[in-house]
Design a protein around this motif. Structure first.
Motif, PDB file in Angstrom:
ATOM      1  N   ARG A 267     -37.525  53.806 -39.938  1.00  0.00           N
ATOM      2  CA  ARG A 267     -37.201  52.426 -39.559  1.00  0.00           C
ATOM      3  C   ARG A 267     -37.708  51.453 -40.618  1.00  0.00           C
ATOM      4  NH1 ARG A 267     -39.899  52.433 -33.748  1.00  0.00           N
ATOM      5  NH2 ARG A 267     -41.435  53.493 -35.069  1.00  0.00           N
ATOM      6  N   VAL A 268     -38.920  51.708 -41.103  1.00  0.00           N
ATOM      7  CA  VAL A 268     -39.472  50.861 -42.164  1.00  0.00           C
ATOM      8  C   VAL A 268     -38.649  51.007 -43.437  1.00  0.00           C
ATOM      9  CG1 VAL A 268     -41.491  50.396 -43.597  1.00  0.00           C
ATOM     10  CG2 VAL A 268     -41.784  50.975 -41.171  1.00  0.00           C
TER      11      VAL A 268
ATOM     12  N   SER B  37     -35.526  51.883 -43.685  1.00  0.00           N
ATOM     13  CA  SER B  37     -34.221  51.257 -43.467  1.00  0.00           C
ATOM     14  C   SER B  37     -34.287  49.758 -43.704  1.00  0.00           C
ATOM     15  CB  SER B  37     -33.720  51.555 -42.056  1.00  0.00           C
ATOM     16  OG  SER B  37     -33.521  52.938 -41.877  1.00  0.00           O
ATOM     17  N   ASP B  38     -35.348  49.128 -43.210  1.00  0.00           N
ATOM     18  CA  ASP B  38     -35.514  47.692 -43.415  1.00  0.00           C
ATOM     19  C   ASP B  38     -35.700  47.364 -44.895  1.00  0.00           C
ATOM     20  OD1 ASP B  38     -35.266  47.239 -40.711  1.00  0.00           O
ATOM     21  OD2 ASP B  38     -37.432  47.159 -40.341  1.00  0.00           O
ATOM     22  N   ARG B  39     -36.504  48.170 -45.566  1.00  0.00           N
ATOM     23  CA  ARG B  39     -36.768  47.913 -46.981  1.00  0.00           C
ATOM     24  C   ARG B  39     -35.504  48.052 -47.834  1.00  0.00           C
ATOM     25  NH1 ARG B  39     -42.430  50.757 -48.897  1.00  0.00           N
ATOM     26  NH2 ARG B  39     -43.835  49.383 -47.724  1.00  0.00           N
TER      27      ARG B  39
ATOM     28  N   ASP C 230     -32.314  47.909 -46.931  1.00  0.00           N
ATOM     29  CA  ASP C 230     -31.110  47.402 -46.274  1.00  0.00           C
ATOM     30  C   ASP C 230     -30.081  46.864 -47.265  1.00  0.00           C
ATOM     31  OD1 ASP C 230     -29.569  46.571 -43.914  1.00  0.00           O
ATOM     32  OD2 ASP C 230     -30.062  44.541 -44.596  1.00  0.00           O
ATOM     33  N   LYS C 231     -30.533  46.260 -48.352  1.00  0.00           N
ATOM     34  CA  LYS C 231     -29.613  45.656 -49.323  1.00  0.00           C
ATOM     35  C   LYS C 231     -29.414  46.523 -50.561  1.00  0.00           C
ATOM     36  CE  LYS C 231     -30.372  40.831 -48.009  1.00  0.00           C
ATOM     37  NZ  LYS C 231     -31.047  41.156 -46.743  1.00  0.00           N
TER      38      LYS C 231
ATOM     39  N   ASN D 170     -28.289  53.895 -41.678  1.00  0.00           N
ATOM     40  CA  ASN D 170     -28.833  52.537 -41.608  1.00  0.00           C
ATOM     41  C   ASN D 170     -28.799  51.808 -42.947  1.00  0.00           C
ATOM     42  OD1 ASN D 170     -29.518  52.665 -38.828  1.00  0.00           O
ATOM     43  ND2 ASN D 170     -31.363  53.833 -39.340  1.00  0.00           N
TER      44      ASN D 170
END
Length: 324
Positions: free
Chosen positions: A38-39, A41-43, A45-46, A66
């Motif tokens: 999850r971490v 994926s957030d990092r 994301d772009k 993700n």
């Protein structure tokens, strides 16, 4: 392209000459190690391109689903940590230069360093000196002894050259194909697997980890080794059956081990039974971790990014993803 680099723990890459190859890209470097998807994926994301630092972070189907903007994963060498079918499913191209024509001289050099360290008790002698006890034991000379190399590959052949420079005899064991190639090259191949382990003063393992080689070294192999012999592994821990090496060391065959690889990495438990074993010389998977080797490897990785950005990708593992 928006390029993200994972697991550059010591922020090494930006200081190497090859980093200039990423000029013109938007680059983000992550210097810590994250296991929570999850971490990650957030990092990421772009991220449009993802650079992997060897096998430090697995790329799973769960992570890929993700990362909608991701189009390219660029790395070097083997990729057991990457879910290639999931990459294909999500339209992500995996590029990896397998560098089939060159050995890792850094890994070969570390292997030789570990052999010297174990045979001459260098870490233990240093600890004894620093503790004010002077000498703690008697080491072994390499000249005239037998180095057994398991796996007839590029790194093993480089290590064989070092051994011969030190006056050691070299004995080989490998797959059927590897033994055939060694014999064709005029090398000494053991009559049997058991004879190989029994005859070697040092056994150094140089085999790629894949389903067919997982756990290829087991209790019978260690039991055949001499009490004064050394087992060296700078390849992958998974080549040895779980628990077999620790049990063998506790039984006294072999007498010592020199290791650069472990089942769980990064290994930060100082009480780990192998790391803390008095008859083990251990390093934290640094076989390829030199400035020279990293610059060579990442130059290839950056070449793959630039080739993709130019519309002509190279070293494609799943080329069906590329539509041009």
């Amino acid at each position: 392209m928006r390029v993200h680099i994972l697991d550059d723990w010591f922020d090494t890459l930006r200081g190497l000459p090859s980093f200039a190859q990423l000029d013109g890209h938007e680059v983000t470097i992550w210097t810590d190690h994250v296991t929570d998807e999850r971490v990650l994926s957030d990092r990421l994301d772009k991220a449009e391109a993802l650079v992997l630092f060897r096998e430090r972070t697995p790329v799973t189907a769960g992570l890929l689903q993700n990362l909608p903007k991701l189009r390219l994963i660029s790395q070097r060498s083997v990729y057991p940590h990457v879910d290639v079918p999931a990459c294909t499913q999500h339209g992500v191209l995996l590029c990896s230069n397998m560098h089939s024509d060159t050995p890792s001289h850094a890994a070969a050099e570390l292997t030789w360093g570990l052999i010297l360290a174990a045979m001459r008790q260098i870490p233990q002698q240093m600890a004894s000196l620093r503790a004010g006890h002077w000498q703690m034991g008697v080491g072994k000379t390499l000249r005239g002894r037998v180095l057994g190399l398991y796996g007839y590959g590029r790194i093993a052949r480089a290590v064989a050259g070092y051994a011969r420079a030190f006056g050691m005899e070299v004995l080989w064991w490998a797959s059927d194909d590897g033994r055939a190639r060694a014999l064709a090259d005029g090398e000494a191949v053991a009559e049997s697997r058991a004879a190989f382990f029994a005859a070697s003063d040092v056994v150094s393992l140089h085999v790629r980890l894949k389903p067919a080689t997982r756990g290829i070294i087991g209790p019978a192999d260690f039991a055949a080794m001499r009490p004064g012999a050394v087992f060296v592994n700078t390849s992958r821990a998974g080549l040895v059956q779980p628990g077999a090496l620790l049990a063998a060391l506790n039984a006294g065959r072999p007498g010592m081990a020199a290791l650069d690889v472990f089942d769980a990495e990064p290994l930060v438990d100082a009480t780990d039974p192998l790391v803390s074993h008095p008859n083990v010389v251990a390093t934290p998977h640094i076989g390829y971790v030199t400035e020279d080797e990293l610059d060579l490897q990442f130059a290839d990785i950056y070449d793959q990014i630039n080739a993709y950005a130019a519309g002509a990708p190279i070293h494609m593992i799943n080329p069906e993803v590329w539509t041009g």
